[in-house]
Design an enzyme around this catalytic site. Sequence first.
Site, PDB file in Angstrom:
ATOM      1  N   SER A   7       0.747  -1.135   0.192  1.00 54.58           N
ATOM      2  CA  SER A   7      -0.068   0.127  -0.051  1.00 54.58           C
ATOM      3  C   SER A   7       0.820   1.184  -0.138  1.00 54.58           C
ATOM      4  O   SER A   7       1.644   1.435   0.965  1.00 54.58           O
ATOM      5  CB  SER A   7      -0.806   0.058   1.369  1.00 54.58           C
ATOM      6  OG  SER A   7      -1.252   1.502   1.517  1.00 54.58           O
ATOM      7  N   HIS A  32      -1.321  -1.534  -4.125  1.00 55.81           N
ATOM      8  CA  HIS A  32      -2.641  -1.174  -3.618  1.00 55.81           C
ATOM      9  C   HIS A  32      -2.745   0.137  -3.244  1.00 55.81           C
ATOM     10  O   HIS A  32      -1.759   0.997  -2.941  1.00 55.81           O
ATOM     11  CB  HIS A  32      -2.726  -1.859  -2.223  1.00 55.81           C
ATOM     12  CG  HIS A  32      -3.807  -1.414  -1.311  1.00 55.81           C
ATOM     13  ND1 HIS A  32      -5.136  -2.569  -1.402  1.00 55.81           N
ATOM     14  CD2 HIS A  32      -4.287  -1.001  -0.331  1.00 55.81           C
ATOM     15  CE1 HIS A  32      -5.984  -2.184  -0.716  1.00 55.81           C
ATOM     16  NE2 HIS A  32      -5.555  -0.996   0.088  1.00 55.81           N
ATOM     17  N   ASP A  34      -4.947   3.493  -2.105  1.00 55.40           N
ATOM     18  CA  ASP A  34      -5.973   3.967  -0.945  1.00 55.40           C
ATOM     19  C   ASP A  34      -6.413   5.145  -1.439  1.00 55.40           C
ATOM     20  O   ASP A  34      -5.933   6.305  -1.294  1.00 55.40           O
ATOM     21  CB  ASP A  34      -5.522   3.824   0.468  1.00 55.40           C
ATOM     22  CG  ASP A  34      -5.073   2.440   0.886  1.00 55.40           C
ATOM     23  OD1 ASP A  34      -5.908   1.520   0.913  1.00 55.40           O
ATOM     24  OD2 ASP A  34      -3.953   1.985   1.307  1.00 55.40           O
ATOM     25  N   MET A  36      -9.216   8.059  -0.125  1.00 60.91           N
ATOM     26  CA  MET A  36     -10.035   8.490   0.988  1.00 60.91           C
ATOM     27  C   MET A  36     -10.640   9.676   0.800  1.00 60.91           C
ATOM     28  O   MET A  36     -10.062  10.669   0.243  1.00 60.91           O
ATOM     29  CB  MET A  36      -9.228   8.539   2.304  1.00 60.91           C
ATOM     30  CG  MET A  36      -8.629   7.281   2.495  1.00 60.91           C
ATOM     31  SD  MET A  36      -7.282   7.609   4.109  1.00 60.91           S
ATOM     32  CE  MET A  36      -6.507   6.409   4.127  1.00 60.91           C
ATOM     33  N   HIS A  65      -8.579   0.649  -3.554  1.00 60.31           N
ATOM     34  CA  HIS A  65      -9.373   0.664  -2.441  1.00 60.31           C
ATOM     35  C   HIS A  65     -10.052   1.837  -2.071  1.00 60.31           C
ATOM     36  O   HIS A  65      -9.390   2.938  -1.826  1.00 60.31           O
ATOM     37  CB  HIS A  65      -8.668   0.016  -1.332  1.00 60.31           C
ATOM     38  CG  HIS A  65      -9.269   0.019   0.165  1.00 60.31           C
ATOM     39  ND1 HIS A  65      -8.720  -0.041   1.269  1.00 60.31           N
ATOM     40  CD2 HIS A  65     -10.717  -0.027   0.437  1.00 60.31           C
ATOM     41  CE1 HIS A  65      -9.257  -0.261   2.221  1.00 60.31           C
ATOM     42  NE2 HIS A  65     -10.634  -0.310   1.758  1.00 60.31           N
ATOM     43  N   MET A  67     -12.287   4.100  -0.258  1.00 58.34           N
ATOM     44  CA  MET A  67     -12.903   4.377   1.207  1.00 58.34           C
ATOM     45  C   MET A  67     -13.546   5.786   1.022  1.00 58.34           C
ATOM     46  O   MET A  67     -13.085   6.958   1.394  1.00 58.34           O
ATOM     47  CB  MET A  67     -11.569   4.637   2.146  1.00 58.34           C
ATOM     48  CG  MET A  67     -11.132   3.232   2.679  1.00 58.34           C
ATOM     49  SD  MET A  67      -9.531   3.266   3.567  1.00 58.34           S
ATOM     50  CE  MET A  67      -8.632   3.063   1.949  1.00 58.34           C
ATOM     51  N   MET A 136     -11.072  -5.704   6.071  1.00 60.57           N
ATOM     52  CA  MET A 136     -10.520  -4.830   6.782  1.00 60.57           C
ATOM     53  C   MET A 136      -9.971  -5.359   8.324  1.00 60.57           C
ATOM     54  O   MET A 136     -11.023  -5.834   9.083  1.00 60.57           O
ATOM     55  CB  MET A 136     -11.433  -3.430   7.171  1.00 60.57           C
ATOM     56  CG  MET A 136     -11.422  -2.665   5.835  1.00 60.57           C
ATOM     57  SD  MET A 136      -9.845  -2.296   4.849  1.00 60.57           S
ATOM     58  CE  MET A 136      -9.036  -1.530   6.381  1.00 60.57           C
ATOM     59  N   ASP A 174      -6.360  -6.266   4.899  1.00 62.73           N
ATOM     60  CA  ASP A 174      -5.734  -4.909   5.165  1.00 62.73           C
ATOM     61  C   ASP A 174      -5.868  -4.333   6.347  1.00 62.73           C
ATOM     62  O   ASP A 174      -6.692  -3.889   6.844  1.00 62.73           O
ATOM     63  CB  ASP A 174      -6.394  -4.034   4.082  1.00 62.73           C
ATOM     64  CG  ASP A 174      -5.863  -2.786   3.894  1.00 62.73           C
ATOM     65  OD1 ASP A 174      -4.928  -2.360   4.401  1.00 62.73           O
ATOM     66  OD2 ASP A 174      -6.718  -1.750   3.019  1.00 62.73           O
TER      67      ASP A 174
END
Length: 223
Positions: A7, A32, A34, A36, A65, A67, A136, A174
């Site tokens: 990540s 990965h 992320d 957000m 991913h 979020m 998660m 994760d």
Amino acid sequence: MYILAPSILGADFSMLNQQIKAVSDAGARYLHLDVMDGVFVPSISIGMPVISAIRKCSDQFFDVHMMVKEPGRYVEDIKKAGADLICVHQEACIHLDRTLHQIQSAGLKVGVAINPATPVEMLDCVLDQVDQVLIMSVNPGYGSQKFIPYTLNKIRKLRQILKERNLKVDIQVDGGVTLKNVRQFLDAGANILVSGSAVFAGDATENTRAFMNILKEYEAKEK
Ligand code: DX5
Ligand code: ZN
């Protein structure tokens, strides 16, 4: 198949290019990413411009991913930026079925994630529509947190359900995955490991190699 997905949230953003090259050269086929939004999770991270920038310097599989609240709004843009898989949170989608179909129709691999306090049964209706379930192991939003032990039971339970239903779905874990505790997740049934701080803190090449050696061990056991 066992996979390490570093990540980049744990990377040094001032030398992102080198850090990505290091983990890729050391054998990590996934990256990965992320995303957000400051609403679904408290923090804000990266978005489309960063993903498309690093797409130019990596041929790894981009596992995004999200979020983000109602991530369906961004499927096309994230695809354009270079995603190979989009993973959305069950808790963030009012019409989860529609969002998963949107991702599939865009020609991408489909992932669905659940927070630690969401039971795996919440995914019963959609398990045959996804390529990957992300369990998660921390509350999403930040790197470098300690993993929550009860999430191991969720991995075990999901592996059992998938077996009973004869479904070939990856189980990704994760949050708080380190070289010390990684075997617990693999023994529970996870086959894709996300790791941020344990990969990028210190020597990313060495850390990736160490993870890869453990994964090779598990790969060999399966044969
Ligand atoms: C957390 C993110 C993770 C994070 C993991 O909300 O989804 O991908 O980068 O970081 P570590 O491995 O440091 O817990
Ligand atoms: Zn993540």
